[in-house]
Write a protein that holds these residues in place. Structure first.
Motif, PDB file in Angstrom:
ATOM      1  N   PRO A  34     -37.930  21.666   6.888  1.00 42.03           N
ATOM      2  CA  PRO A  34     -38.258  21.138   5.383  1.00 42.03           C
ATOM      3  C   PRO A  34     -36.897  22.512   4.170  1.00 42.03           C
ATOM      4  O   PRO A  34     -36.839  21.899   3.085  1.00 42.03           O
ATOM      5  CB  PRO A  34     -39.528  21.541   4.898  1.00 42.03           C
ATOM      6  N   PHE A  35     -36.382  23.150   5.039  1.00 45.31           N
ATOM      7  CA  PHE A  35     -35.666  24.271   4.020  1.00 45.31           C
ATOM      8  C   PHE A  35     -34.380  22.616   3.920  1.00 45.31           C
ATOM      9  O   PHE A  35     -34.039  23.409   2.145  1.00 45.31           O
ATOM     10  CB  PHE A  35     -34.907  24.908   5.255  1.00 45.31           C
ATOM     11  N   GLU A  36     -33.332  22.119   3.773  1.00 42.44           N
ATOM     12  CA  GLU A  36     -33.047  21.083   3.879  1.00 42.44           C
ATOM     13  C   GLU A  36     -32.540  20.461   4.693  1.00 42.44           C
ATOM     14  O   GLU A  36     -32.180  20.395   6.064  1.00 42.44           O
ATOM     15  CB  GLU A  36     -31.162  22.059   3.605  1.00 42.44           C
ATOM     16  N   TYR A  37     -32.796  19.047   3.587  1.00 35.78           N
ATOM     17  CA  TYR A  37     -32.139  17.237   4.505  1.00 35.78           C
ATOM     18  C   TYR A  37     -32.078  16.474   3.460  1.00 35.78           C
ATOM     19  O   TYR A  37     -31.524  17.111   2.244  1.00 35.78           O
ATOM     20  CB  TYR A  37     -33.593  17.548   4.990  1.00 35.78           C
ATOM     21  N   SER A  49     -30.158  11.591  -1.555  1.00 33.15           N
ATOM     22  CA  SER A  49     -29.489  13.282  -2.320  1.00 33.15           C
ATOM     23  C   SER A  49     -30.363  14.401  -1.168  1.00 33.15           C
ATOM     24  O   SER A  49     -30.542  13.893   0.000  1.00 33.15           O
ATOM     25  CB  SER A  49     -30.383  13.252  -3.143  1.00 33.15           C
ATOM     26  N   ILE A  50     -29.608  15.425  -1.104  1.00 30.90           N
ATOM     27  CA  ILE A  50     -29.687  16.741  -0.477  1.00 30.90           C
ATOM     28  C   ILE A  50     -31.022  17.616  -0.989  1.00 30.90           C
ATOM     29  O   ILE A  50     -31.088  18.045  -2.504  1.00 30.90           O
ATOM     30  CB  ILE A  50     -28.866  17.399   0.044  1.00 30.90           C
ATOM     31  N   VAL A  51     -31.979  17.965  -0.736  1.00 28.38           N
ATOM     32  CA  VAL A  51     -33.066  18.173  -0.733  1.00 28.38           C
ATOM     33  C   VAL A  51     -33.750  19.609   0.056  1.00 28.38           C
ATOM     34  O   VAL A  51     -33.093  19.466   1.166  1.00 28.38           O
ATOM     35  CB  VAL A  51     -34.354  16.888  -1.621  1.00 28.38           C
ATOM     36  N   ILE A 111     -33.235  24.405  -1.768  1.00 25.40           N
ATOM     37  CA  ILE A 111     -32.341  23.913  -2.391  1.00 25.40           C
ATOM     38  C   ILE A 111     -32.945  24.385  -3.773  1.00 25.40           C
ATOM     39  O   ILE A 111     -32.507  24.823  -4.773  1.00 25.40           O
ATOM     40  CB  ILE A 111     -31.885  22.103  -2.486  1.00 25.40           C
ATOM     41  N   ASP A 112     -34.575  23.313  -3.863  1.00 20.34           N
ATOM     42  CA  ASP A 112     -35.140  24.074  -5.263  1.00 20.34           C
ATOM     43  C   ASP A 112     -35.667  26.077  -5.526  1.00 20.34           C
ATOM     44  O   ASP A 112     -35.330  26.180  -6.540  1.00 20.34           O
ATOM     45  CB  ASP A 112     -36.842  24.263  -4.509  1.00 20.34           C
ATOM     46  N   LEU A 113     -35.123  26.793  -4.093  1.00 20.44           N
ATOM     47  CA  LEU A 113     -35.488  27.477  -4.127  1.00 20.44           C
ATOM     48  C   LEU A 113     -34.008  28.455  -5.246  1.00 20.44           C
ATOM     49  O   LEU A 113     -33.817  29.364  -6.268  1.00 20.44           O
ATOM     50  CB  LEU A 113     -35.637  28.692  -2.869  1.00 20.44           C
ATOM     51  N   ILE A 167     -27.007  24.023 -10.483  1.00 20.70           N
ATOM     52  CA  ILE A 167     -26.317  24.477  -9.098  1.00 20.70           C
ATOM     53  C   ILE A 167     -24.780  23.371  -8.134  1.00 20.70           C
ATOM     54  O   ILE A 167     -25.644  21.901  -8.765  1.00 20.70           O
ATOM     55  CB  ILE A 167     -26.987  24.485  -8.063  1.00 20.70           C
ATOM     56  N   GLU A 168     -24.339  23.504  -7.980  1.00 22.11           N
ATOM     57  CA  GLU A 168     -23.868  22.504  -7.338  1.00 22.11           C
ATOM     58  C   GLU A 168     -23.546  22.115  -5.351  1.00 22.11           C
ATOM     59  O   GLU A 168     -23.819  23.248  -4.797  1.00 22.11           O
ATOM     60  CB  GLU A 168     -22.128  22.164  -7.131  1.00 22.11           C
TER      61      GLU A 168
END
Ligand code: GLN
Length: 269
Positions: free
Chosen positions: A59-62, A68-70, A74-76, A89-90
């Motif tokens: 669940p770190f990036e997918y 969309s990339i989540v 990404i939240d961090l 952020i981009e």
């Protein structure tokens, strides 16, 4: 008499120097103001932090259903960026093994990709303080005949990994030490898991939290854990101490806040 002349001379000199300085300040001032105006324009523009990631590591990036990339990383980073004065952020999607070169070439400002802090990588980039810890897991099909419980039990198997990962180097070291493993390297862990599901390979070695997430979405199961005790860090360009220090301070603060627990709850619940 001589001293009077001297004093008069000094006064004249002061007046002349003053006048000349005043004249140039006016002119020069006008000139220095034009770049200042440019700076003001830049400041008025949005300050955006360019974040490189490889969105195949849930669940770190997918990639979410809407494309969309989540993910946790990404939240961090979005949170940290806000804390250190960025407007936004981009996200730049790059294959995992291309992230460090992209950072070095200045295409991105920071890597957020569940990246393990290793000595070798630390020679190429600067890592923040660790924000996560993980071991490796061996993933097999639910209906698999072979259920390797340890690295040694990978002997004789075809094992998939993502290019440029610690799992790849771990398996290569095993092979170097005489273990017979047929390593299959993929550009993305998602492709490796798909090949596992389709029966093209026997196992995938991937970070345990990610393996646990794949267990929820694919008919795969963890058959063993390899305790590597890896620590994840964000990475910035070597020598970018300003950004590194800012991120470290923000990270430290964030990890001690209730929002950190909320973020963990959101993705690991
Ligand atoms: N943590 C592993 C590494 O740094 C895997 C990261 C990933 O595939 N995104 O190599």
């Amino acid at each position: 008499m001589a001293s009077k002349t001297l004093i008069a001379g000094i006064i004249v000199l002061i007046i002349v120097v003053g006048a000349v300085a005043y004249y140039f300040m006016g002119k020069g001032g006008g000139e220095t103001y034009s770049p200042t105006t440019t700076t003001t324009t830049t400041t008025a523009q949005k300050k955006v932090l360019k974040v490189g990631t490889s969105p195949d590591f849930p669940p770190f990036e997918y990639i979410a259903e809407n494309g969309s990339i989540v993910g946790f990383d990404i939240d961090l980073v979005r949170h940290l960026a806000k804390m250190i004065g960025y407007d936004d952020i981009e996200i730049v999607s790059i294959d995992f093994d291309g992230l460090i070169p992209a950072l070095q070439q200045g295409q991105i400002d920071v890597i957020a990709a569940g990246m393990t802090i290793t000595e070798e990588r630390a020679q190429q980039v600067d890592f923040t303080i660790p924000y996560w810890q993980a071991d490796q897991a061996i993933l097999v099909r639910n209906d698999s005949d072979v259920k390797p419980a340890s690295a040694e039990e990978l002997e004789g198997l075809t094992v998939g990994v993502q290019q440029g990962t610690t799992a790849q180097s771990y398996l290569e070291d095993l092979v170097g030490n005489g273990t017979n493993i047929n390593i299959k390297v993929y550009t993305s862990y998602v492709l490796a898991v798909q090949d596992l599901v389709n029966g093209r390979i026997d196992a995938v070695v991937v970070d345990k939290p990610v393996a646990q997430t794949f267990e929820k979405t694919y008919p795969v199961t963890i058959s063993g854990v390899i305790e590597t005790g890896e620590k994840y860090g964000l990475a910035v360009q070597k020598g970018n101490t300003e950004l590194l220090n800012a991120l470290n301070n923000a990270l430290q603060q964030f990890m001690n806040s209730p929002e950190w627990d909320q973020l963990i709850q959101k993705y690991f619940g």
